[in-house]
Write a protein that holds these residues in place. Structure first.
Motif, PDB file in Angstrom:
ATOM      1  N   ALA A 203       0.852  -1.191   0.000  1.00 36.44           N
ATOM      2  CA  ALA A 203       0.000   0.000   0.000  1.00 36.44           C
ATOM      3  C   ALA A 203       0.886   1.239   0.000  1.00 36.44           C
ATOM      4  O   ALA A 203       1.806   1.349   0.816  1.00 36.44           O
ATOM      5  CB  ALA A 203      -0.907   0.004   1.230  1.00 36.44           C
ATOM      6  N   VAL A 204       0.621   2.142  -0.929  1.00 36.15           N
ATOM      7  CA  VAL A 204       1.361   3.403  -0.987  1.00 36.15           C
ATOM      8  C   VAL A 204       0.376   4.559  -0.855  1.00 36.15           C
ATOM      9  O   VAL A 204      -0.729   4.507  -1.383  1.00 36.15           O
ATOM     10  CB  VAL A 204       2.215   3.518  -2.275  1.00 36.15           C
ATOM     11  CG1 VAL A 204       3.235   2.402  -2.349  1.00 36.15           C
ATOM     12  CG2 VAL A 204       1.374   3.526  -3.525  1.00 36.15           C
ATOM     13  N   CYS A 205       0.801   5.601  -0.138  1.00 31.83           N
ATOM     14  CA  CYS A 205      -0.117   6.703   0.153  1.00 31.83           C
ATOM     15  C   CYS A 205       0.455   8.061  -0.218  1.00 31.83           C
ATOM     16  O   CYS A 205      -0.114   9.077   0.135  1.00 31.83           O
ATOM     17  CB  CYS A 205      -0.497   6.687   1.634  1.00 31.83           C
ATOM     18  SG  CYS A 205       0.903   6.945   2.749  1.00 31.83           S
ATOM     19  N   GLY A 206       1.585   8.097  -0.933  1.00 30.18           N
ATOM     20  CA  GLY A 206       2.208   9.388  -1.204  1.00 30.18           C
ATOM     21  C   GLY A 206       2.995   9.412  -2.490  1.00 30.18           C
ATOM     22  O   GLY A 206       2.476   9.110  -3.556  1.00 30.18           O
TER      23      GLY A 206
ATOM     24  N   LYS B  55      -7.037   1.146  -6.559  1.00 28.17           N
ATOM     25  CA  LYS B  55      -7.076   2.338  -5.721  1.00 28.17           C
ATOM     26  C   LYS B  55      -8.136   2.080  -4.664  1.00 28.17           C
ATOM     27  O   LYS B  55      -9.215   1.563  -4.975  1.00 28.17           O
ATOM     28  CB  LYS B  55      -7.422   3.568  -6.550  1.00 28.17           C
ATOM     29  CG  LYS B  55      -6.365   3.884  -7.592  1.00 28.17           C
ATOM     30  CD  LYS B  55      -6.729   5.081  -8.411  1.00 28.17           C
ATOM     31  CE  LYS B  55      -5.629   5.338  -9.452  1.00 28.17           C
ATOM     32  NZ  LYS B  55      -5.851   6.570 -10.209  1.00 28.17           N
ATOM     33  N   THR B  56      -7.826   2.412  -3.424  1.00 24.64           N
ATOM     34  CA  THR B  56      -8.734   2.127  -2.321  1.00 24.64           C
ATOM     35  C   THR B  56      -8.466   3.111  -1.188  1.00 24.64           C
ATOM     36  O   THR B  56      -7.835   4.145  -1.403  1.00 24.64           O
ATOM     37  CB  THR B  56      -8.584   0.646  -1.869  1.00 24.64           C
ATOM     38  OG1 THR B  56      -9.589   0.352  -0.908  1.00 24.64           O
ATOM     39  CG2 THR B  56      -7.210   0.351  -1.317  1.00 24.64           C
ATOM     40  N   SER B  57      -8.918   2.776  -0.003  1.00 27.44           N
ATOM     41  CA  SER B  57      -8.700   3.608   1.181  1.00 27.44           C
ATOM     42  C   SER B  57      -8.347   2.721   2.361  1.00 27.44           C
ATOM     43  O   SER B  57      -8.674   1.533   2.391  1.00 27.44           O
ATOM     44  CB  SER B  57      -9.962   4.399   1.531  1.00 27.44           C
ATOM     45  OG  SER B  57     -10.284   5.304   0.511  1.00 27.44           O
ATOM     46  N   THR B  58      -7.723   3.339   3.345  1.00 24.12           N
ATOM     47  CA  THR B  58      -7.466   2.639   4.595  1.00 24.12           C
ATOM     48  C   THR B  58      -8.783   2.439   5.336  1.00 24.12           C
ATOM     49  O   THR B  58      -9.779   3.114   5.052  1.00 24.12           O
ATOM     50  CB  THR B  58      -6.545   3.455   5.522  1.00 24.12           C
ATOM     51  OG1 THR B  58      -7.231   4.659   5.915  1.00 24.12           O
ATOM     52  CG2 THR B  58      -5.222   3.792   4.858  1.00 24.12           C
TER      53      THR B  58
ATOM     54  N   GLU C  61      -6.851   7.882   1.306  1.00 22.70           N
ATOM     55  CA  GLU C  61      -6.689   7.344  -0.043  1.00 22.70           C
ATOM     56  C   GLU C  61      -5.330   6.678  -0.177  1.00 22.70           C
ATOM     57  O   GLU C  61      -4.323   7.195   0.301  1.00 22.70           O
ATOM     58  CB  GLU C  61      -6.800   8.500  -1.044  1.00 22.70           C
ATOM     59  CG  GLU C  61      -6.429   8.131  -2.448  1.00 22.70           C
ATOM     60  CD  GLU C  61      -6.183   9.337  -3.346  1.00 22.70           C
ATOM     61  OE1 GLU C  61      -6.361   9.161  -4.548  1.00 22.70           O
ATOM     62  OE2 GLU C  61      -5.804  10.412  -2.850  1.00 22.70           O
ATOM     63  N   LEU C  62      -5.315   5.531  -0.845  1.00 21.28           N
ATOM     64  CA  LEU C  62      -4.047   4.892  -1.174  1.00 21.28           C
ATOM     65  C   LEU C  62      -4.200   3.986  -2.387  1.00 21.28           C
ATOM     66  O   LEU C  62      -5.293   3.802  -2.906  1.00 21.28           O
ATOM     67  CB  LEU C  62      -3.456   4.137   0.021  1.00 21.28           C
ATOM     68  CG  LEU C  62      -4.310   3.211   0.857  1.00 21.28           C
ATOM     69  CD1 LEU C  62      -4.590   1.899   0.158  1.00 21.28           C
ATOM     70  CD2 LEU C  62      -3.608   2.935   2.161  1.00 21.28           C
TER      71      LEU C  62
ATOM     72  N   ARG D 238      -2.799  13.205  -2.643  1.00 16.10           N
ATOM     73  CA  ARG D 238      -3.158  13.912  -3.879  1.00 16.10           C
ATOM     74  C   ARG D 238      -4.040  15.129  -3.591  1.00 16.10           C
ATOM     75  O   ARG D 238      -3.833  16.194  -4.167  1.00 16.10           O
ATOM     76  CB  ARG D 238      -3.890  12.979  -4.855  1.00 16.10           C
ATOM     77  CG  ARG D 238      -3.015  11.972  -5.528  1.00 16.10           C
ATOM     78  CD  ARG D 238      -3.836  11.201  -6.565  1.00 16.10           C
ATOM     79  NE  ARG D 238      -3.158  10.026  -7.001  1.00 16.10           N
ATOM     80  CZ  ARG D 238      -2.180  10.013  -7.912  1.00 16.10           C
ATOM     81  NH1 ARG D 238      -1.772  11.123  -8.461  1.00 16.10           N
ATOM     82  NH2 ARG D 238      -1.621   8.864  -8.258  1.00 16.10           N
ATOM     83  N   ALA D 239      -5.006  14.956  -2.709  1.00 15.95           N
ATOM     84  CA  ALA D 239      -5.894  16.073  -2.369  1.00 15.95           C
ATOM     85  C   ALA D 239      -5.111  17.183  -1.688  1.00 15.95           C
ATOM     86  O   ALA D 239      -5.332  18.369  -1.938  1.00 15.95           O
ATOM     87  CB  ALA D 239      -7.035  15.592  -1.481  1.00 15.95           C
TER      88      ALA D 239
END
Length: 129
Positions: free
Chosen positions: A8-11, A33-36, A66-67, A124-125
């Motif tokens: 999982a990557v978030c950045g 693409k998903t979320s924690t 988001e990740l 991203r946001a």
């Protein structure tokens, strides 16, 4: 069939962002693409170039972030790990669907004076603010 690991990557490793090449050069493929799950906080890690976030598990938080989930050949994981510099690290990340994967987390001590950006819901946001 070769064995793989999900990450999982978030950045900065997300699609189209500056460190994504570290995944693609090791034959990683974007799975989804998903979320924690709820229970995470996000910070802008100070003095990192390129800029990147630090995600921490905080069960008092009601936020999910988001990740992206990437799948990499297991034999390439060591080459990926040696590119990850403190205060970032790999640990267990819980997803919105109840499953878990390995993913980027951040050492709490590095975030004592960092800007919290959880309210944006993802890197991203935050970048597009």
């Amino acid at each position: 069939m070769s064995k793989t690991i999900k990450i999982a990557v978030c950045g900065a490793h997300m699609s189209g962002l500056p460190l994504n090449h570290q995944l693609t050069e090791l034959d990683a493929k974007l799975e989804k693409k998903t979320s924690t799950a709820k229970g995470y906080r996000l910070f802008n890690v100070p003095e990192k170039i390129p800029p990147r976030p630090g995600m921490v598990r905080d069960e008092t938080s009601n936020a999910s972030l988001e990740l992206e989930i990437w799948e990499m050949p297991l034999e390439n994981f060591g080459a990926f790990m040696i590119q990850i510099a403190s205060p970032l690290c790999i640990g267990t990340v819980f997803l919105e669907d109840g499953s878990s994967v390995y993913g980027f987390l951040c050492e709490n001590s590095a975030l004592l004076e960092a800007e919290e950006i959880t309210q944006y819901g993802g890197w991203r946001a935050y970048l597009s603010k």
